[in-house]
Write an enzyme that holds these catalytic residues in place. Sequence first.
Site, mmCIF file in Angstrom:
data_model
loop_
_atom_site.group_PDB
_atom_site.id
_atom_site.type_symbol
_atom_site.label_atom_id
_atom_site.label_comp_id
_atom_site.label_asym_id
_atom_site.label_seq_id
_atom_site.Cartn_x
_atom_site.Cartn_y
_atom_site.Cartn_z
ATOM 1 N N HIS A 5 0.875 -1.183 0.000
ATOM 2 C CA HIS A 5 0.000 0.000 0.000
ATOM 3 C C HIS A 5 0.910 1.230 0.000
ATOM 4 C CE1 HIS A 5 -2.738 2.956 1.862
ATOM 5 N NE2 HIS A 5 -3.722 2.177 1.466
ATOM 6 N N ASP A 57 3.139 -4.497 7.961
ATOM 7 C CA ASP A 57 1.897 -3.740 7.811
ATOM 8 C C ASP A 57 0.752 -4.722 8.067
ATOM 9 O OD1 ASP A 57 -0.434 -2.630 6.889
ATOM 10 O OD2 ASP A 57 0.417 -1.854 5.022
ATOM 11 N N GLN A 60 -4.446 -5.243 7.177
ATOM 12 C CA GLN A 60 -5.460 -6.185 6.690
ATOM 13 C C GLN A 60 -5.372 -7.551 7.355
ATOM 14 O OE1 GLN A 60 -7.858 -5.088 5.070
ATOM 15 N NE2 GLN A 60 -7.091 -3.234 4.086
ATOM 16 N N LYS A 115 -10.446 -0.577 10.594
ATOM 17 C CA LYS A 115 -10.625 -1.754 9.738
ATOM 18 C C LYS A 115 -10.999 -2.979 10.561
ATOM 19 C CE LYS A 115 -7.208 -0.184 6.353
ATOM 20 N NZ LYS A 115 -8.025 0.347 5.266
ATOM 21 N N CYS A 134 -4.799 2.552 -3.578
ATOM 22 C CA CYS A 134 -3.538 2.990 -2.967
ATOM 23 C C CYS A 134 -2.447 1.928 -3.139
ATOM 24 C CB CYS A 134 -3.701 3.345 -1.495
ATOM 25 S SG CYS A 134 -4.924 4.601 -1.191
HETATM 26 N N1 C6P Z 1 -6.353 0.427 2.773
HETATM 27 C C1 C6P Z 1 -8.188 0.166 1.218
HETATM 28 O O1 C6P Z 1 -9.283 0.491 0.739
HETATM 29 P P1 C6P Z 1 -4.880 3.682 7.104
HETATM 30 O O2 C6P Z 1 -5.507 4.507 6.031
HETATM 31 O O3 C6P Z 1 -3.633 4.310 7.624
HETATM 32 O O4 C6P Z 1 -5.820 3.240 8.165
HETATM 33 O O5 C6P Z 1 -4.444 2.308 6.399
HETATM 34 C C2 C6P Z 1 -3.545 2.333 5.332
HETATM 35 C C3 C6P Z 1 -3.341 0.960 4.789
HETATM 36 C C4 C6P Z 1 -2.109 0.367 4.944
HETATM 37 N N2 C6P Z 1 -1.865 -0.873 4.524
HETATM 38 C C5 C6P Z 1 -2.811 -1.611 3.919
HETATM 39 C C6 C6P Z 1 -2.489 -3.005 3.482
HETATM 40 C C7 C6P Z 1 -4.091 -1.068 3.717
HETATM 41 O O6 C6P Z 1 -5.025 -1.799 3.128
HETATM 42 C C8 C6P Z 1 -4.351 0.256 4.152
HETATM 43 C C9 C6P Z 1 -5.679 0.905 3.888
HETATM 44 C C10 C6P Z 1 -7.693 0.895 2.435
HETATM 45 O O7 C6P Z 1 -7.519 -0.737 0.745
HETATM 46 C C11 C6P Z 1 -7.785 2.380 2.263
HETATM 47 S S1 C6P Z 1 -6.721 2.974 0.996
#
Ligand code: C6P
Length: 408
Positions: A124, A201, A204, A227, A366
Amino acid sequence: MAFEIRKIREDFPTLARQVRPGVPLVYLDSTATSHKPEAVLAAMDGYYRHSNANIHRGVHTLAEEATALYEQAREGIARFINAPAARQVIYTRNTTESINLVAYTWARANLKSGDVVIATEMEHHSNLVPWHMLAAERGVRLEFIPVTGDGLLDLEAYQKLLQLGPKLVTFTHMSNVLGTINPAREIIRLAHEAGAVTLVDGAQSVPHFPVDVQDLDVDFMAFSAHKMVGPTGIGVLYGKQALLEAMPPFLGGGDMIKTVHLHSFTPNTIPYKFEAGTPAIAEAVGFGAACEYLSGVGMDAIAAYEHAITEYALERLEEIPGLRLFGPSADKKGGVAAFTLDGIHPHDVAQILDQDGVAVRAGHHCAQPLHEKFSIPATSRASFYLYSTTEEVDRLVEGIYKVKKYFA
Ligand code: C6P
């Protein structure tokens, strides 16, 4: 099934709404953000109605109650990921900020020009751009574990990259596009053998299956509450104690200090060293309640349920002529189905599905370099969570046939 899906759905008020009169919501976008159960809403509401005060500052009853709630939530989150101690759980705003915290403190204190950072092609942007910025500032060299055609990491290529002697290996535990669940324990073990620090990370993974930071032996792990049935505005950086203690602070201000003089300061102990200013207190309380809720349902049961839904979804989607699915087979992935439809733009797919109340995301999610790897600008993406149903998958499939008819 280990839980009754109807009962689970009753816990989430948003799921009962209609998008338009007579059109019930089919929410297939939990990878972007999940819905929140009554227990989380009640915990946050209760905090504001009953114990609202700033933390770590007052001696009055409300301040002590607020502090206790904030710290109890930290303990609950630590238990949820099996962290050795609650002080190793740093509150941040989200996964993105957690990764930036490592990039701005640990990495800037430890990496110099020419040092190698290994990431993957399926990251991401939040686990890419902080390293691009560091590369531009410091001359750090970025290398990437390639993604194979079926959406897995090429671990042979990884072994070769390790010969470069990387200082940091960072990767997503589960891809938000391909759904691939990466073999984290093995990747971390190999990284440690090569002398690298590891950052996972977990945006997910932590929401969807049991994650044990001690079993993984990971050095840093980042994840977001929103999430995992918790509120927006709060996330966590987990870190090994010795690393966190050796790191310089991130943001300066109140609460992150022990003493301040006109020309100097001494930083606080962990975790407070990294928590400057009044934090997201209600959100921390909600995060704690979210972990309790998920544990109450059972993370093993959630993972098994999502696996069954994903298997069913992939089977049904594969039947559709002209639909191309991305990522590995159901046994190697979590509840994400990214796809393209021949000759139809993913945004059009999402927009037409929305007319029937089916919420999916379209775009590069992203993860633009990953889409470039597959030579596509965008995908449509359906994603599943503990409250998703096979009937919702059927509504998605019906909707896709409608989209095809519309563009035929
Ligand atoms: N992905 C998606 O629709 P934040 O925004 O900081 O809570 O998470 C960022 C992020 C980082 N790593 C992974 C693997 C992610 O999936 C995400 C967030 C969302 O896929 C929003 S772009």
